[in-house]
Motif scaffolding. Structure first.
Motif, short mmCIF file in Angstrom:
data_model
loop_
_atom_site.label_atom_id
_atom_site.label_comp_id
_atom_site.label_asym_id
_atom_site.label_seq_id
_atom_site.Cartn_x
_atom_site.Cartn_y
_atom_site.Cartn_z
N MET A 1 143.48 1.14 85.77
CA MET A 1 142.22 0.63 85.22
C MET A 1 142.43 -0.80 84.75
SD MET A 1 140.01 2.42 82.24
CE MET A 1 140.28 1.36 80.83
N SER A 2 141.81 -1.71 85.47
CA SER A 2 141.98 -3.10 85.06
C SER A 2 140.62 -3.68 84.75
CB SER A 2 142.65 -3.89 86.19
OG SER A 2 141.85 -3.82 87.35
N TYR A 3 140.21 -3.56 83.53
CA TYR A 3 138.90 -4.09 83.17
C TYR A 3 139.07 -5.47 82.58
CZ TYR A 3 134.13 -4.32 81.47
OH TYR A 3 132.84 -4.70 81.25
N ASP A 4 138.19 -6.34 82.98
CA ASP A 4 138.30 -7.73 82.58
C ASP A 4 137.48 -7.91 81.29
OD1 ASP A 4 138.31 -10.47 82.46
OD2 ASP A 4 136.76 -10.68 84.01
N TRP A 5 138.15 -7.73 80.14
CA TRP A 5 137.43 -7.79 78.85
C TRP A 5 136.92 -9.19 78.59
CZ3 TRP A 5 136.29 -3.50 76.24
CH2 TRP A 5 137.03 -2.35 76.55
N ASN A 6 135.76 -9.24 78.01
CA ASN A 6 135.23 -10.54 77.62
C ASN A 6 134.21 -10.33 76.51
OD1 ASN A 6 133.96 -12.93 77.30
ND2 ASN A 6 133.15 -13.08 79.38
N TRP A 7 134.61 -10.65 75.31
CA TRP A 7 133.71 -10.47 74.18
C TRP A 7 132.94 -11.73 73.85
CZ3 TRP A 7 132.45 -5.91 72.16
CH2 TRP A 7 133.30 -4.82 72.43
N ARG A 8 133.36 -12.83 74.49
CA ARG A 8 132.74 -14.10 74.10
C ARG A 8 131.28 -14.19 74.51
NH1 ARG A 8 136.71 -18.72 75.83
NH2 ARG A 8 136.57 -17.32 77.58
N PHE A 9 130.85 -13.31 75.45
CA PHE A 9 129.45 -13.38 75.89
C PHE A 9 128.51 -13.19 74.71
CE2 PHE A 9 127.32 -9.29 75.65
CZ PHE A 9 128.37 -8.45 75.33
N LEU A 10 129.01 -12.52 73.65
CA LEU A 10 128.16 -12.27 72.48
C LEU A 10 127.63 -13.57 71.89
CD1 LEU A 10 129.98 -9.39 70.60
CD2 LEU A 10 127.73 -9.32 71.67
N LEU A 11 128.43 -14.64 72.05
CA LEU A 11 128.02 -15.92 71.44
C LEU A 11 127.19 -16.76 72.41
CD1 LEU A 11 131.34 -16.73 69.57
CD2 LEU A 11 129.24 -15.69 68.69
N ASP A 12 127.08 -16.30 73.67
CA ASP A 12 126.26 -17.06 74.63
C ASP A 12 124.80 -17.05 74.20
OD1 ASP A 12 128.49 -17.41 76.09
OD2 ASP A 12 128.01 -15.92 77.64
N THR A 13 124.09 -18.12 74.57
CA THR A 13 122.66 -18.16 74.30
C THR A 13 121.95 -17.24 75.29
OG1 THR A 13 122.93 -20.43 73.63
CG2 THR A 13 120.68 -19.69 74.05
N VAL A 14 120.95 -16.50 74.82
CA VAL A 14 120.25 -15.57 75.71
C VAL A 14 119.51 -16.36 76.78
CG1 VAL A 14 119.98 -13.86 73.91
CG2 VAL A 14 118.14 -15.47 74.34
N ALA A 15 119.33 -15.73 77.95
CA ALA A 15 118.69 -16.41 79.07
C ALA A 15 117.31 -16.91 78.67
CB ALA A 15 118.58 -15.45 80.26
N ALA A 16 117.06 -18.20 78.87
CA ALA A 16 115.76 -18.82 78.64
C ALA A 16 115.18 -18.51 77.27
CB ALA A 16 114.77 -18.39 79.72
N GLY A 17 116.00 -18.45 76.25
CA GLY A 17 115.46 -18.17 74.92
C GLY A 17 116.29 -18.84 73.87
#
Lengths: 242, 298, 222
Positions: A1-17
């Protein structure tokens, strides 16, 4: 099981908002907590009245109370949400129905509070009824013998005792309210489950999203459990086990 | 017996294996291909009165299935239908539940990071449906009013962007799917429903009183709609692309269009009477799979 | 919205019946599977080796503190991403409900077994019964009688909870009604009809539970 963790998306700005996905998550948490607390307060108030009515001798009070419990216990919560949202406004007078549908502030939220509150009130009522039933009948008779009216006996003797008896089952009902609040996604309340579905669609970070949301539900349930335990400890009558 | 079966399923579910990037191999092994379908995306993909999936894109997908059968030499290949919604279609394609999505999905750059699209087979114009009696003709009239849209769709993002740019403030209400959102308009829960024009027209067509509604206002966006498949799967993508382009070249796609947009269709035999737009006409001559961003350059 | 039009319910009956069929099937599978897995969980917690008992306890507690909708979405959307083996809606629903109900049934069974005084086992052993014989002939018959009404009540809850497969689009009673409601543009009638069906079935079942309670002498207080 090789899942590519990425928690930083939480800080991304929501699409078009505006704001980040973390903001969505926190807003979802806010709605979940608000919905659970409001529905719980409503359920306690209604459940107390209905549960008490079920233990009275007056038939005109007992029968509707029994019907209330059966009605809200025997229809799935999700179906009840749809009934409240789609059907009830159509049964109201036209102007009121229109107001409910268009101008009522926070209309999905209010609908959800009513639905979840009524649903849970049937469960609270049943707990209270069996709590009152578990008291020795002598307590009630003694109160009446002392010259109390029935209402006084309930107010000063029966209910204070019964409520302590039902505190543990009520704790788990409170946790159920939090869990059940997740069903409100179905009528568009922007609580945690709604946000999880929306976030997964927009970000493709399904595992992180669901882990975060599940953890938040855990924390809510745990907080509810501790709060009720504290109430239980404070309301204990010295000399009783309950 | 059932319990045993369930235990087996659990074990199978827990036995870790990498997500298949080779759809054709996966389909061959399973002996079945799973198509993602919608419940109310008229007339592209929806359920008819027998609750069976039908529609323009469902038919295009069935042509692809034929091609897969031929390529794999499995004429008996089974077809399974998986209902999808706007919120779960992408996860279901990426997690392998759905092999080919035959719905009404916009091809855009954000989604291309997660999935791939076939050549565009429909071009939609995002506008709004209102009740004729409301007198609403433009987005500016929606300030402070409840406006419905479907969760998980590009319309949500378009509305957010429009609010930000023009300083209007909609009170958004979200339907779980298109029929739900339309119900909000029908029951006066919202005064407008912002969505792809074909979906709006289809919903109006199936409503109780079609004459009560109209599609109005400026076009928020022009969006290419296409079949959706997994990313990084060149063999399957080539097969899908070739099939779709073949349908365009032979004129069959135009016939399919006429059948679903210009003739009576289930569930109640109404006719959308919606001629092909200029964008799609061009695409039939020169197919491509460019995302929405290529259509809306400012 | 105009007057109610029940014609649409009549026209959709075959599909509603199909949907109800899946609802019942889901309930039956989750009941059977949940009882088997639940018994294993209960036995693991009561008399399993410590690591197994802890694992069983963790499983039960996690399942019981997460909303069912979340569990359904985990099994349907997230877990296949890790395993690469998607199950499809119906199978996913069957697996999810079995795994979820096992936690609840497990707790009921555990309480049922633990409600039997220890002395009964000791007495049975003193009479020369083996441990297994004591469990089968002395503990279980009494435990089953104690927990039957609670198990049935939980099954009624399960029957209602199956409607939550709505979240993943499985075609149960509610979903079939919703699709019909959309096709004929009569959602109000369909929702009312579905509520009535659930109500009739659940009320009948809960009256049955009450009768059972009276018969087995484990009447609910009051």
């Amino acid at each position: 099981m090789s899942y590519d963790w990425n928690w930083r998306f939480l800080l991304d700005t929501v699409a078009a908002g505006e704001g980040s996905y973390l903001d969505w998550l926190l807003a979802g948490l806010g709605w979940t907590v608000a919905l659970s607390l409001a529905a719980w307060a409503l359920a306690l108030a209604l459940g107390l009245a209905v549960g008490t009515a079920r233990t009275l001798e007056a038939r005109w009070l007992r029968a509707p109370a029994a019907a209330w419990v059966e009605l809200f216990r025997n229809v799935p919560l999700l179906v009840q949400f749809f009934l409240w949202f789609f059907v009830v406004p159509e049964l109201l007078p036209r102007d009121l129905g229109l107001w409910v549908k268009q101008d009522m502030p926070a209309k999905e939220f209010v609908t959800a509070v009513l639905c979840l509150g009524f649903f849970t009130s049937a469960r609270v009522a049943e707990q209270l009824r069996s709590g009152i039933g578990s008291l020795p009948p002598g307590q009630r008779l003694a109160a009446l013998a002392l010259g109390m009216r029935l209402a006084q006996a309930y107010r000063h003797v029966i209910l204070p005792r019964a409520l302590r008896v039902v505190l543990p089952p009520l704790t788990s009902e409170f946790m159920n309210v939090i869990k059940n609040s997740s069903v409100a996604y179905a009528i568009g309340v922007m609580e945690l489950t709604f946000q999880a579905r929306q976030m997964q669609e927009e970000t493709a970070r399904g595992l992180e999203t669901y882990l975060a949301v599940t953890t938040l539900y855990f924390l809510c349930a745990f907080a509810a459990n501790r709060a009720m335990a504290a109430i239980e400890a404070r309301s204990r009558i010295p000399g009783y086990l309950g | 017996m059932t319990a045993k079966l369930v235990l087996l399923c659990c074990a199978a579910a827990l036995a870790a294996a990498p997500v298949a990037a080779d759809t054709l191999a996966k389909v061959k092994e399973a002996g079945a291909i799973t198509l993602g379908i919608r419940e109310s995306s008229y007339p592209l993909s929806y359920l008819d009165e027998k609750q069976q999936p039908v529609g323009y894109h469902v038919e295009v997908c069935q042509r692809v299935v034929e091609a897969v059968r031929r390529q794999l030499g499995q004429p008996g290949l089974k077809v399974q239908f998986q209902p999808v919604t706007s919120q779960n279609r992408i996860p279901l394609v990426t997690n392998g539940t759905v092999d080919l999505e035959c719905g009404s999905t916009t091809n855009n750059e954000a989604r291309l990071k997660q999935v791939a699209f076939a050549p565009t087979t429909y071009v939609t114009y995002v506008r709004m449906a209102v009740k004729r009696a409301s007198g609403i003709t433009g987005l500016a009239q929606l300030h402070g009013k409840p406006v419905a849209t479907t969760t998980g769709t590009t319309s949500v993002q378009l509305m957010r962007a429009h609010e930000k740019a023009k300083g209007v403030d909609f009170k958004e209400v979200y339907g779980k799917d298109h029929a739900d959102s339309f119900l909000m308009l029908e029951t006066d829960r919202a005064v407008a429903f912002v969505m792809d024009d074909n979906l709006l027209l289809g919903l109006i067509m199936t409503s109780k009183n079609p004459a009560d509604y109209q599609v109005v206002g400026e076009t928020l966006s022009v969006e290419p709609i296409a079949l959706m498949l997994r990313r990084d799967d060149p063999a399957f993508k080539a097969l899908v692309d070739d099939t779709v382009k073949g349908l365009m070249k032979s004129g069959e796609l135009e016939k399919l269009y006429a059948r679903w947009f210009m003739a009576p269709i289930p569930p109640r035999g109404a006719n959308m009477n919606y001629p092909m737009g200029e964008h799609l006409r061009q695409l039939l001559k020169a197919p491509n799979d460019l995302p929405a961003e290529a259509y809306n350059k400012r | 919205m105009g007057a109610f039009d029940w014609q649409v319910v009549w026209a959709s009956l075959p599909y509603l019946a199909q949907g109800l069929g899946f609802t019942v099937q889901l309930t039956a599978v989750a009941l059977a599977g949940g009882l088997v897995l639940g018994t294993l969980l209960a036995l693991a917690r009561i008399s399993g080796p410590r690591p197994l008992a802890l694992a069983a306890a963790a499983y039960v507690n996690i399942m019981r503190s997460v909303p069912l909708v979340m569990v359904i979405l985990w099994f349907f959307l997230v877990i296949p991403m890790l395993t690469g083996r998607p199950l499809g809606t119906e199978a996913s629903a069957l697996v999810t409900f079995t795994a979820f109900e096992a936690a609840y049934y497990g707790e009921i069974i555990r309480a049922g077994i633990q409600s039997i005084p220890r002395g009964q086992v000791d007495a049975a052993r003193a009479l020369g019964l083996t441990r297994a014989q004591a469990t089968i002939h002395v503990v279980l018959p009494q435990a089953v009688r104690n927990m039957a009404p609670v198990l049935l009540t939980q099954t009624i809850i399960l029957f209602q909870d199956t409607s939550l497969v709505h979240a993943i689009g499985a075609k149960d009673l509610l979903k079939a009604a919703e699709i019909a409601g959309k096709n004929y543009n009569r959602p109000v009638e369909m929702y009312v009809f579905v509520a009535a069906v659930y109500f009739a079935i659940c009320l009948a079942l809960s009256l049955l539970v009450r009768r059972l309670r009276r018969a087995s002498g484990t009447a609910a207080p009051a």
